[in-house]
Design a protein around this motif. Structure first.
Motif, PDB file in Angstrom:
ATOM      1  N   VAL A  20       0.834  -1.211   0.000  1.00  0.00           N
ATOM      2  CA  VAL A  20       0.000   0.000   0.000  1.00  0.00           C
ATOM      3  C   VAL A  20       0.865   1.255   0.000  1.00  0.00           C
ATOM      4  O   VAL A  20       0.625   2.202  -0.767  1.00  0.00           O
ATOM      5  CB  VAL A  20      -0.955  -0.004   1.205  1.00  0.00           C
ATOM      6  N   ALA A  21       1.907   1.287   0.844  1.00  0.00           N
ATOM      7  CA  ALA A  21       2.763   2.471   0.937  1.00  0.00           C
ATOM      8  C   ALA A  21       3.523   2.706  -0.371  1.00  0.00           C
ATOM      9  O   ALA A  21       3.666   3.851  -0.819  1.00  0.00           O
ATOM     10  CB  ALA A  21       3.745   2.321   2.094  1.00  0.00           C
ATOM     11  N   ILE A  46      -7.337   8.427   1.793  1.00  0.00           N
ATOM     12  CA  ILE A  46      -8.416   8.089   2.719  1.00  0.00           C
ATOM     13  C   ILE A  46      -8.198   6.669   3.239  1.00  0.00           C
ATOM     14  O   ILE A  46      -7.983   5.742   2.455  1.00  0.00           O
ATOM     15  CB  ILE A  46      -9.798   8.186   2.038  1.00  0.00           C
ATOM     16  N   ASP A  47      -8.257   6.509   4.552  1.00  0.00           N
ATOM     17  CA  ASP A  47      -8.140   5.193   5.184  1.00  0.00           C
ATOM     18  C   ASP A  47      -9.339   5.040   6.109  1.00  0.00           C
ATOM     19  O   ASP A  47      -9.435   5.704   7.141  1.00  0.00           O
ATOM     20  CB  ASP A  47      -6.828   5.106   5.974  1.00  0.00           C
ATOM     21  N   LEU A  48     -10.275   4.180   5.735  1.00  0.00           N
ATOM     22  CA  LEU A  48     -11.546   4.092   6.452  1.00  0.00           C
ATOM     23  C   LEU A  48     -11.505   3.196   7.689  1.00  0.00           C
ATOM     24  O   LEU A  48     -12.414   3.217   8.512  1.00  0.00           O
ATOM     25  CB  LEU A  48     -12.646   3.608   5.503  1.00  0.00           C
ATOM     26  N   SER A 130     -20.622  13.618  -3.896  1.00  0.00           N
ATOM     27  CA  SER A 130     -19.650  14.689  -4.118  1.00  0.00           C
ATOM     28  C   SER A 130     -18.590  14.255  -5.116  1.00  0.00           C
ATOM     29  O   SER A 130     -18.270  13.067  -5.223  1.00  0.00           O
ATOM     30  CB  SER A 130     -18.981  15.088  -2.791  1.00  0.00           C
ATOM     31  N   ARG A 131     -18.077  15.215  -5.833  1.00  0.00           N
ATOM     32  CA  ARG A 131     -16.951  14.950  -6.740  1.00  0.00           C
ATOM     33  C   ARG A 131     -15.676  15.128  -5.934  1.00  0.00           C
ATOM     34  O   ARG A 131     -15.392  16.206  -5.432  1.00  0.00           O
ATOM     35  CB  ARG A 131     -16.974  15.925  -7.920  1.00  0.00           C
ATOM     36  N   ILE A 132     -14.906  14.054  -5.803  1.00  0.00           N
ATOM     37  CA  ILE A 132     -13.716  14.115  -4.958  1.00  0.00           C
ATOM     38  C   ILE A 132     -12.471  14.349  -5.801  1.00  0.00           C
ATOM     39  O   ILE A 132     -12.407  13.981  -6.981  1.00  0.00           O
ATOM     40  CB  ILE A 132     -13.571  12.849  -4.088  1.00  0.00           C
ATOM     41  N   CYS A 133     -11.497  14.974  -5.187  1.00  0.00           N
ATOM     42  CA  CYS A 133     -10.224  15.221  -5.861  1.00  0.00           C
ATOM     43  C   CYS A 133      -9.510  13.884  -6.065  1.00  0.00           C
ATOM     44  O   CYS A 133      -9.931  12.861  -5.517  1.00  0.00           O
ATOM     45  CB  CYS A 133      -9.369  16.172  -5.022  1.00  0.00           C
ATOM     46  N   PRO A 134      -8.437  13.835  -6.874  1.00  0.00           N
ATOM     47  CA  PRO A 134      -7.699  12.582  -7.029  1.00  0.00           C
ATOM     48  C   PRO A 134      -7.365  11.983  -5.655  1.00  0.00           C
ATOM     49  O   PRO A 134      -6.757  12.638  -4.817  1.00  0.00           O
ATOM     50  CB  PRO A 134      -6.443  13.004  -7.782  1.00  0.00           C
ATOM     51  N   THR A 135      -7.802  10.740  -5.441  1.00  0.00           N
ATOM     52  CA  THR A 135      -7.742  10.142  -4.112  1.00  0.00           C
ATOM     53  C   THR A 135      -7.304   8.688  -4.193  1.00  0.00           C
ATOM     54  O   THR A 135      -7.784   7.930  -5.041  1.00  0.00           O
ATOM     55  CB  THR A 135      -9.131  10.207  -3.429  1.00  0.00           C
ATOM     56  N   PHE A 136      -6.419   8.300  -3.298  1.00  0.00           N
ATOM     57  CA  PHE A 136      -6.079   6.895  -3.119  1.00  0.00           C
ATOM     58  C   PHE A 136      -6.703   6.450  -1.798  1.00  0.00           C
ATOM     59  O   PHE A 136      -6.435   7.033  -0.748  1.00  0.00           O
ATOM     60  CB  PHE A 136      -4.564   6.700  -3.096  1.00  0.00           C
ATOM     61  N   ASP A 158     -14.300   8.993  -9.615  1.00  0.00           N
ATOM     62  CA  ASP A 158     -13.783  10.219 -10.201  1.00  0.00           C
ATOM     63  C   ASP A 158     -12.360  10.035 -10.740  1.00  0.00           C
ATOM     64  O   ASP A 158     -11.660   9.071 -10.397  1.00  0.00           O
ATOM     65  CB  ASP A 158     -13.821  11.352  -9.172  1.00  0.00           C
ATOM     66  N   TRP A 159     -11.917  10.999 -11.530  1.00  0.00           N
ATOM     67  CA  TRP A 159     -10.601  10.920 -12.177  1.00  0.00           C
ATOM     68  C   TRP A 159      -9.487  10.865 -11.129  1.00  0.00           C
ATOM     69  O   TRP A 159      -9.512  11.569 -10.126  1.00  0.00           O
ATOM     70  CB  TRP A 159     -10.385  12.137 -13.075  1.00  0.00           C
ATOM     71  N   GLY A 160      -8.500   9.993 -11.384  1.00  0.00           N
ATOM     72  CA  GLY A 160      -7.334   9.908 -10.516  1.00  0.00           C
ATOM     73  C   GLY A 160      -7.579   9.166  -9.218  1.00  0.00           C
ATOM     74  O   GLY A 160      -6.737   9.209  -8.316  1.00  0.00           O
ATOM     75  N   CYS A 161      -8.715   8.482  -9.104  1.00  0.00           N
ATOM     76  CA  CYS A 161      -9.077   7.807  -7.851  1.00  0.00           C
ATOM     77  C   CYS A 161      -8.870   6.296  -7.960  1.00  0.00           C
ATOM     78  O   CYS A 161      -9.443   5.647  -8.838  1.00  0.00           O
ATOM     79  CB  CYS A 161     -10.526   8.108  -7.493  1.00  0.00           C
ATOM     80  N   ASP A 162      -8.063   5.757  -7.078  1.00  0.00           N
ATOM     81  CA  ASP A 162      -7.788   4.329  -7.005  1.00  0.00           C
ATOM     82  C   ASP A 162      -8.071   3.829  -5.597  1.00  0.00           C
ATOM     83  O   ASP A 162      -8.123   4.609  -4.646  1.00  0.00           O
ATOM     84  CB  ASP A 162      -6.321   4.037  -7.351  1.00  0.00           C
TER      85      ASP A 162
END
Length: 372
Positions: A20-21, A46-48, A130-136, A158-162
């Motif tokens: 992950v890191a 984001i870490d849930l 919501s539209r989120i910014c690029p997010t891992f 959304d774009w850039g989200c993995d």
């Protein structure tokens, strides 16, 4: 209650955190370049199910590894927004203290946020609306509560989200036929799919059952628009069967290729240089002495059939073929060299005109390969 999960850092947990890191580092580097090109103001991690930040033996878990990387890189420290969550108040308390104890954490433009809440439909609705910014995103529940197709889809839409999520195979395998957790299985696989699975799974061998469940999960995610799915399995201590898996979800082929390389390097075994995409503590005690599957010969046969009568670059062969396989780029270079040497294909420039690298003939991305 932490369920004892963070009592010590088992070897498998260390491998999981490393995967992950490392992906976060690579993803962040790509996003920093995009920020410079297109004026992005924020990217997020984001870490849930974040846990307390450290294992009981003091080893740092994923949240602290991510934050340390950001602190060390000014461009990332400026852009990164972090959101950590855990349902256990003690874990959140410990995590906040661990973050505050990080040297130079004040260099982060956006102070890390740690919340205490259950992950469920409300969280899914928040991300969906919501539209989120690029997010891992990293979703690492202890079992299966809080893990659903909906929450995964909402954080990669959304774009850039993995996203990477923890798939507790042992518990989910047992839960599929357990009516008391039917709602959780429906949320993960979809109600119609899980009903069909229950019928098909009857009488399957453990090995076939495992492959079938992971394939059905992948198809369930693809139905929601997740184009690329990549699982990495963790075996039990005796190596007998899978206990859990780390599953990567993306809509971007570059992200898929980056994670595939990271998981390949984390694999505990290779067969003819083809990584297992598995980690098993038993592999170090019982290494493979010889190859039985002969995966490179299988690759050669498949390439000959797939590309019959075509001429294309090495890189195009790799890109067209490798999705959904265990093969990585170096496997294609090696087998194409072997196929050229045995006269099964021709190459331009030919082997005699390509340079040697560490004692091996190179096969660059732009080498033209002709299949008869």
């Amino acid at each position: 209650m932490s369920h004892g999960f963070f009592e010590e850092q088992r070897e498998q947990s260390a491998v999981k955190a490393e995967i992950v890191a490392k992906y976060f580092n690579a993803w962040a580097d790509v996003m920093i370049v995009n920020a410079q090109k297109y004026g992005l103001q924020k990217i997020a991690y984001i870490d849930l199910f974040a846990g307390p930040g450290r294992y009981k033996d003091g080893t740092k878990s994923t949240p602290l590894l991510v934050l340390e990387r950001a602190i060390q890189k000014p461009a990332l420290a400026r852009l990164l927004v972090t959101m950590f969550n855990d349902s256990d108040p003690d874990n959140v308390y410990s995590l906040r203290h661990a973050i505050n104890d990080l040297p130079d954490h004040g260099l982060l433009t956006h102070a890390p946020q740690a919340f205490c809440s259950e992950v469920g439909h409300d969280a899914q609705k928040m991300f969906e609306s919501s539209r989120i910014c690029p997010t891992f995103s990293f979703i690492d529940p202890f079992g299966y509560k809080g893990l659903s197709r909906g929450i995964i889809q909402s954080v990669v839409k959304d774009w850039g989200c993995d996203c990477v999520f923890f798939f507790n195979y042992s518990r989910i395998n047992a839960g599929i036929s357990n009516d008391t957790v039917r709602s959780h299985m429906n949320a993960l696989f979809g109600e119609q799919r899980i009903d069909k699975m229950r019928t098909i799974l009857t009488g399957m061998t453990p090995s076939d059952r495992e492959s079938f469940i992971l394939e059905e999960l992948s198809q369930a995610l693809k139905e929601l628009g997740a184009q690329y799915i990549l699982p990495f399995r963790f075996r039990r201590a005796d190596g007998s069967r899978t206990s859990h898996a780390l599953i990567f979800v993306t809509k971007n082929v570059l992200g898929y290729e980056i994670m595939k390389d990271i998981m390949a390097r984390a694999s505990s075994t290779e067969d003819q240089g083809v990584p297992s995409f598995e980690y098993s503590p038993a592999d170090e005690r019982c290494p493979l002495l010889f190859s039985l599957a002969r995966p490179l010969e299988m690759l050669a046969d498949d390439l000959s059939k797939r590309f019959q009568g075509r001429r294309l670059r090495m890189i195009d062969i790799y890109r067209e073929h490798h999705i959904g396989t265990r093969y990585i780029k170096r496997n294609y270079k090696n087998i194409l060299n072997d196929m050229e040497a045995s006269g099964q294909i021709s190459a331009d420039p030919p082997a005699a005109k390509r340079r040697m690298v560490k004692g091996e003939r190179s096969c660059g991305d732009n080498v033209q390969i002709s299949f008869p």
